[in-house]
Design an enzyme around this catalytic site. Structure first.
Site: not given
Length: 179
Positions: A110-112
């Protein structure tokens, strides 16, 4: 413009101006990884927020935060591995210390907003790693999803504008404080 017809826009209401000024620049790479990979050809499997949540709860995954260390410090998913990196380009070397050869557990990334996951999961797939998944739309989308409402998220999410951080879901549990 027709080139932007399939662009996913993420709108986040804010009272004021989150960006001091708009700046649009053409770049060969949005984020530099330092390795050839083609995310437009193959990436990790996209999971919608509810699918990501279910996999966190049932599959004993390796949860990888694909952001820099300071972003992890203000917020993260419970059980996520803290990236020991200062820049995105350091991820390939760091991953060699985290992912065991022949890893069979699902790898959730996951990332922003999803951009870094596109690139890094393409790299992982190119390295022959199977069971690679990514949170479609990123952390902010997860927090706004009616089914997940940010469940399993701790803290806030670092953003690259004048807001600095945003809450993820209705319940914000601080994990650190700025000094």
């Amino acid at each position: 413009h027709p080139l932007f017809a399939e662009t996913e826009y993420k709108i986040d209401p804010f009272d004021g101006h989150a960006f001091g000024r708009l700046s649009v620049k053409a770049r060969a790479e949005i984020v530099t990884l330092g390795h050839e990979c083609e995310p437009w050809e193959r990436t990790g499997k996209h999971l919608e927020p509810a699918e990501f949540k279910a996999m966190m709860e049932t599959e004993n995954p390796l949860i990888l935060d694909i952001r820099n260390d300071y972003e992890f410090e203000v917020g993260r998913f419970k059980g996520a591995v803290r990236p020991d990196v200062k820049t995105f380009k350091e991820f390939p070397d760091w991953l060699r210390t985290v992912i065991e050869p022949g890893e069979e557990r699902p790898i959730l990334t996951y990332c922003t907003g999803g951009i870094r996951c596109e690139k890094l999961t393409a790299y992982l797939v190119d390295q022959g790693i199977e069971n690679v998944y990514q949170l479609h739309g990123g952390i902010v989308t997860y927090g706004k999803d009616e089914q997940t409402q940010g469940e399993h998220w701790e803290g806030v999410c670092y953003v690259f504008d004048d807001r600095v951080t945003v809450p993820i879901g209705p319940n914000v549990t601080p994990v650190t404080r700025c000094l």
